[in-house]
Design an enzyme around this catalytic site. Structure first.
Site, short mmCIF file in Angstrom:
data_model
loop_
_atom_site.label_atom_id
_atom_site.label_comp_id
_atom_site.label_asym_id
_atom_site.label_seq_id
_atom_site.Cartn_x
_atom_site.Cartn_y
_atom_site.Cartn_z
N CYS A 1 0.84 -1.20 0.00
CA CYS A 1 0.00 0.00 0.00
C CYS A 1 0.88 1.27 0.00
O CYS A 1 1.52 1.53 -1.01
CB CYS A 1 -0.99 -0.04 1.15
SG CYS A 1 -2.47 0.90 0.76
N HIS B 1 -3.61 -5.22 0.21
CA HIS B 1 -3.03 -5.76 1.45
C HIS B 1 -3.11 -7.29 1.43
O HIS B 1 -4.10 -7.85 1.90
CB HIS B 1 -3.80 -5.24 2.66
CG HIS B 1 -3.63 -3.79 2.91
ND1 HIS B 1 -2.78 -3.29 3.87
CD2 HIS B 1 -4.19 -2.71 2.31
CE1 HIS B 1 -2.83 -1.97 3.86
NE2 HIS B 1 -3.68 -1.59 2.92
N GLU C 1 -1.71 -9.31 3.29
CA GLU C 1 -1.63 -9.89 4.64
C GLU C 1 -3.00 -10.26 5.22
O GLU C 1 -3.11 -11.17 6.02
CB GLU C 1 -0.90 -8.92 5.59
CG GLU C 1 -1.63 -7.63 5.95
CD GLU C 1 -1.40 -6.49 4.94
OE1 GLU C 1 -1.01 -6.79 3.78
OE2 GLU C 1 -1.63 -5.32 5.30
#
Ligand code: GLN
Length: 541
Positions: free
Chosen positions: A385, A511, A513
């Site tokens: 990001c 993202h 994650e």
């Protein structure tokens, strides 16, 4: 179980906060799931914000984003990582959301003629949220974690709603209460009094807990558990101890070994059957314990002093390291104070570098320095990001020669806005919940490293941003070897950049994650860790 047989488990906390209620809730969910039940978990947060999206990490740790675009509490990340199922905006409810709904109903005239009150209107709305989650998709178990500590003024309506639900549903409801047993060093004694007090407090609210989980730093002897059972009015086998573990992934087997889930099921009138083997989970934990060789990853960000600010990134890195049979050595590098002269010392020995997401200008210059170093030294690097946006700025400044290149978030007047505000953000006035949020498709360029990492061309990842790569600069970037390798097929937004001639230098606007789970690690993090291991081998460290 039958349609109307959804069972509701509440997880409350006592004594102090930060005991890991979310992990206990997620571990219990995991055990029930392993027994073949359909389970979901939700979090009730007693604060007045509508969601944690407007809180900074100092207040609340990481903000976790669901696929349907809700900014939520970081515990939802634990739920997804443990259960491997997606949550949604319905899985995180705050006092603010409850009041917003009730006030809207009042304005609509739904309560015409009545005085609107905490009891029954607020408590009814809380109960509706608890139940609607179970009914919509028909779950066997809905676990509801109540944020904060029993006794907090702001948690009172939630506790009252739990009492009413228990009264209405009987054995279909159960309460797991998590407390803390401190060890007084000078006296060399464990103290159960705080636990007794917090259970009393719950009892004063009309709730008798069914299971007690005692958080402790060391093993508690049987007689102490018996004493807690007697004073707190619970069955002896309903007192579970949760000792500090090296990692949170060891907690589900720990609770299983003490029969927490089977005791709870029996209390709820369900025959538990044989204990689950928890095979894939245990093999993950075994692999983690067997890994001895390290992989050194630097995480460069401005919130590195906060344990929970980058929770999902930490966990995604850990999972991928384990699946590559490595022990993760995470080095936290504060971007705010990073100076040119420190780069070699702080980053030179690293096998890979992650540049963190973020907002605002603080720490950005340090991120740019780290990126230049990583790019020039050939160290595998993942920008997430703002991390990707910094990759673009650094490249524009140091390779394309635009010394004033920046993101409009920091310098709206620069001639070289390589990162600019997205068109549909230009008229945004309210800041809450108005970013580009949640899951969007992304088409990957054939034969790019990114496509090879995912093993497919069309992926879906989650977002949380207002700014984007400015496509006016794309040709120039591409001519110099920095390629757009991920594009949103619906609107052409550039979601990923990948550098030619570098072992692994990838920035993603999304993202990755958020989607990495214990049994399903993120392909992008897997590829990054593999590149880091290859770099380690090449540099013979
Ligand atoms: N501040 C940047 C934006 O809004 C990046 C956000 C982030 O890193 N999550 O676009």
């Amino acid at each position: 179980m039958k349609q109307d047989d959804t069972r509701y488990i509440f997880v409350t906390g006592g004594v102090v906060s930060s005991l890991g209620k979310g992990i206990i809730a997620a571990s219990l969910g995991k055990l029930l799931q392993a027994r073949g039940y359909k389970v979901t978990i939700q979090k009730f947060d007693p604060y007045i914000n509508i969601d944690p999206g407007t809180l900074n990490p100092y207040e609340h740790g990481e903000c976790y984003v669901t696929d349907d675009g809700c900014e939520t509490d970081l515990d939802l990340g634990h739920y997804e990582r443990f259960l491997n199922v997606q949550t949604s905006r319905n899985n995180n409810v705050t006092t603010g959301r409850i009041y917003q709904t009730v006030i809207r109903k009042e304005r609509r005239g739904d309560y015409l003629g009545k005085t609107v009150q905490v009891i029954p209107h607020i408590t009814d709305e809380i109960k509706r949220c608890v139940k609607s989650l179970g009914e919509k998709e028909h779950y066997d178990f809905v676990i509801t974690e109540i944020g904060g500590v029993v006794g907090d003024i702001e948690a009172l309506p939630f506790i009252e709603a739990v009492r009413q639900l228990k009264w209405e549903m009987g054995r279909r409801c159960a309460v797991v209460h998590l407390t803390y047993v401190p060890f007084i060093k000078a006296a060399k004694e464990y103290k159960t009094k705080p636990t007794q007090h917090s259970v009393k407090q719950l009892q004063e609210s009309g709730i008798q807990p069914d299971i007690l989980v005692l958080r402790t730093e060391h093993h508690l002897e049987e007689d102490m558990l018996q004493k807690v059972a007697l004073f707190c009015n619970v069955a002896p086998d309903a007192v579970i101890q949760s000792i500090d573990m090296p990692t949170i992934y060891e907690i589900p087997p720990l609770l299983l070994s003490q029969g927490m889930d089977s005791t709870l099921l029996k209390k709820m009138g369900v025959e538990p059957g044989p204990d689950p083997e928890l095979k894939p989970w245990r093999s993950f934990v075994d692999r983690m314990k067997r890994a001895t060789e390290e992989v050194h990853i630097a995480l460069v960000g401005k919130y590195v002093s906060l344990q929970d600010a980058y929770k999902s990134i930490d966990e995604a890195l850990l999972q991928s390291a384990i699946y590559n049979d490595r022990k993760l050595k995470l080095l936290l590098v504060q971007s705010e104070n990073l100076k040119e002269k420190d780069l070699e010392k702080k980053l030179g020995h690293c096998d890979g570098i992650v540049v963190a997401p973020g907002f605002g200008s603080r720490g950005v210059e340090g991120k740019l320095l780290a990126l230049r170093y990583a790019r020039e030294k050939g160290i595998p690097t993942l920008g997430i990001c703002l991390g990707m946006q910094c990759m673009a700025i650094e490249y524009a400044r140091n390779v394309l020669g635009y010394k004033d290149a920046n993101t409009a978030e920091i310098d709206a007047n620069t001639a070289h806005k390589v990162i600019d505000l997205m068109d549909n953000q230009k008229n945004v006035t309210d800041l809450g919940g108005s970013m580009r949020l949640g899951g969007y498709p992304c088409r990957l360029k054939k034969n790019s490293k990114l496509e090879q990492a995912y093993g497919k061309e069309l992926i879906r990842e989650r977002h949380r941003h207002r700014y984007e790569f400015n496509s006016a600069f794309l040709d120039e970037f591409e001519q110099h070897g920095f390629h757009a390798v991920g594009i949103n097929p619906d609107n052409g937004l550039i979601e990923a950049l990948e550098l030619d001639g570098h072992p692994w230098y990838i920035g993603v606007q999304y993202h990755p994650e958020y989607k990495s789970t214990v049994l399903n690690p993120s392909p992008l993090f897997m590829s990054f860790i593999q590149a880091a291991i290859a770099h380690q081998a090449k540099t013979n460290k």
